[in-house]
Design an enzyme around this catalytic site. Structure first.
Site, PDB file in Angstrom:
ATOM      1  N   HIS A  82     -14.653  10.107  14.877  1.00 47.50           N
ATOM      2  CA  HIS A  82     -14.240  10.502  16.095  1.00 47.50           C
ATOM      3  C   HIS A  82     -15.039  11.767  16.391  1.00 47.50           C
ATOM      4  CE1 HIS A  82     -10.417   8.621  14.224  1.00 47.50           C
ATOM      5  NE2 HIS A  82     -10.335   8.376  15.629  1.00 47.50           N
ATOM      6  N   ASP A 114     -13.646  14.539  14.671  1.00 46.02           N
ATOM      7  CA  ASP A 114     -14.020  14.923  13.141  1.00 46.02           C
ATOM      8  C   ASP A 114     -15.168  15.608  12.796  1.00 46.02           C
ATOM      9  OD1 ASP A 114     -12.156  12.644  12.786  1.00 46.02           O
ATOM     10  OD2 ASP A 114     -13.513  10.852  12.955  1.00 46.02           O
TER      11      ASP A 114
HETATM   12  C1  XLS Z   1      -5.152   4.834  13.771  1.00 46.86           C
HETATM   13  C2  XLS Z   1      -6.326   4.072  13.883  1.00 46.86           C
HETATM   14  C3  XLS Z   1      -7.546   4.978  14.189  1.00 46.86           C
HETATM   15  C4  XLS Z   1      -8.637   4.097  14.945  1.00 46.86           C
HETATM   16  C5  XLS Z   1      -9.734   4.970  15.572  1.00 46.86           C
HETATM   17  O1  XLS Z   1      -4.269   4.358  13.250  1.00 46.86           O
HETATM   18  O2  XLS Z   1      -6.590   3.116  12.981  1.00 46.86           O
HETATM   19  O3  XLS Z   1      -7.962   5.554  13.181  1.00 46.86           O
HETATM   20  O4  XLS Z   1      -9.442   3.343  14.154  1.00 46.86           O
HETATM   21  O5  XLS Z   1      -9.282   5.953  16.299  1.00 46.86           O
END
Ligand code: XLS
Ligand code: CA
Ligand code: CA
Length: 443
Positions: free
Chosen positions: A103, A106
């Site tokens: 993300h 991140d």
């Molecule tokens: C959350 C999601 C997230 C997505 C990406 O539950 O799994 O991590 O994969 O935003």
């Protein structure tokens, strides 16, 4: 090989075979082994999720972070962001993983305003680009975090305030640019807080239309920038919102078709989200694959807690089903298996990050060998063909071709008399399936 953050692992993890008792070796993942005409590495396309692996703290609803990560060593957020990227690429290289996912937030901290956030991100994307060139690890997909900041409390694209949607638009714009610069094969939209808690204060249709509008704008921007990768929607039934608009594969497929988005978007199916929706992982994979809409997979597993625990996949049976469905649908193109998984709160050590990924990679590699053997043997396929063979000829074929009517069917039924009862043989099928897993049919 650079060793700074993971001194306990001095070199790349090697394949040593099923007999090895070295915890830091692969037992099944032999990257270059050819299976069904392709190296394992190309079938499985593993990716590390930056958020859990590098940014996870071990917090849960009852307590804060517990991990000490050596890359959080400076007082400055930007310095830490750089160290975290350095540590990530040391980890990717040692794990020999071909891809990663992230993300925007991140890898770079949010700034005081939109321009400062964009500038922070650009600095870290340039750094990641340089690090990618030093390893064999490239970007599977990028995404934007549109759920952590307090401004997104009532959603991002579905927020009742257009200014919040505009902030989300700015973020997605830069996250798409970052994905393109890093050569990402895909870009993911997980619904985040796109949902609601109560209809008492919610105009559901207004929000669904906002979400569609947002996706159109994102797709148009991505295409105008020359992005020819795949855009994914990742279904999840609840959490954080009580009702999430992207509930499951069936709901998302309906949404994409309702708003004419099916040509640009595919599904990113996460195992733990399927089980939260009271489906099996295989169910949602099969639904997406059979309508030609399966794009990528977030590989993990849930627990009996009832929330999104994101554990590493270690259940061979479930993984065989997953790989079987993916292989039969022609395999991944832009997608792959992204480990959206985190070590448990009690697994503090950086070494646990290796154990988690090695376990997940080995489970899916083992599953690939088993699924390939099931396909090669053809017994399962011929059973299914035989079970539905009535639709291949005669009146059955006419039904499938759309060449008959209720009245003709009624006449045919009258002439045939009562249908014969035929066993579905579920228990027999289960025991045949298990022979591939525990019966030594696969070496
Ligand atoms: C959350 C999601 C997230 C997505 C990406 O539950 O799994 O991590 O994969 O935003
Ligand atoms: Ca996910
Ligand atoms: Ca999850």
């Amino acid at each position: 090989m650079t060793t700074q953050y993971f001194p306990e692992v001095s070199d790349q993890i090697q394949y040593e075979g099923a007999e090895s008792d070295n915890p830091l070796a692969f037992k099944y993942y032999d990257a270059n082994r050819i299976v069904a005409g392709k190296p394992m590495r190309a079938h499985l396309k593993f990716a590390v999720a930056f958020w859990h692996t590098m940014k996870g703290t071990g917090s849960d609803p009852f307590g804060g972070g517990v991990y000490d990560r050596p890359w959080n060593k400076s007082g400055s957020d930007m310095d830490n962001a750089r160290y975290t990227l350095d540590a990530a690429f040391e980890f990717f290289a040692k794990l020999t993983v071909p891809h990663w996912c992230f993300h925007d937030r991140d890898i770079a901290p949010e700034g005081a305003n939109i321009s400062e956030s964009a500038a922070n991100l650009q600095i870290m994307v340039d750094h990641a680009e340089a690090l990618q060139q030093t390893t064999d690890c490239s970007l599977l997909w990028g995404t934007a975090n549109l759920f952590s900041h307090p401004r997104y409390t009532h959603g991002a694209a579905t927020n009742p305030d257009p200014l919040v949607m505009a902030y989300a638009a700015a973020q997605v714009r830069y996250a798409i640019d970052a994905t393109i610069q890093l050569g990402g094969q895909g870009y993911t939209f997980w619904g985040g807080r796109e949902g609601y808690c109560s209809l008492i204060n919610t105009n559901m249709q207004q929000e669904r239309e906002q979400m569609a509008r947002f996706l159109y704008m994102a797709k148009d921007y991505a295409r105008a920038q020359g992005f020819n990768g795949v855009l994914y929607i990742e279904p999840k039934p609840g959490e954080p919102m009580t009702h999430q608009y992207d509930y499951d594969a069936a709901t998302v497929l309906g949404f994409l078709r309702e708003f004419d988005l099916q040509d640009d978007f595919r599904l990113n199916i996460e195992a733990n989200h399927c089980t939260l929706a009271n489906h099996t992982f295989a169910h949602d994979l099969m639904l997406a694959a059979s309508s030609g809409m399966l794009g990528s997979v977030d590989a993990n597993a849930g627990a009996i807690l009832g929330w999104d625990t994101d554990e590493y996949p270690s259940n061979l049976y479930e993984c065989v089903w997953a790989v079987l469905i993916i292989l039969k649908s022609g395999g991944f193109t832009s997608g792959g298996f992204n480990f959206d998984a985190k070590v448990r709160r009690g697994s503090f050590d950086t070494l646990d990050l290796f154990y988690g990924h090695i376990s997940g990679m080995d489970t899916l590699a083992h599953a690939l060998l088993i699924a390939n053997k099931i396909i090669e043997d053809g017994e399962m396929e011929s059973y299914l063909q035989q079970r539905y063979s009535g639709f291949q000829q005669g009146i059955g074929a006419k039904i499938m071709q759309g060449n008959t009517t209720l009245v003709e069917l009624e006449q045919w039924a009258i002439n045939q008399g009562e249908p014969k009862k035929t066993s579905g043989r579920q228990e027999l099928r289960e025991s045949l399936f298990n022979r591939y897993i525990v019966g030594g049919l696969v070496k």
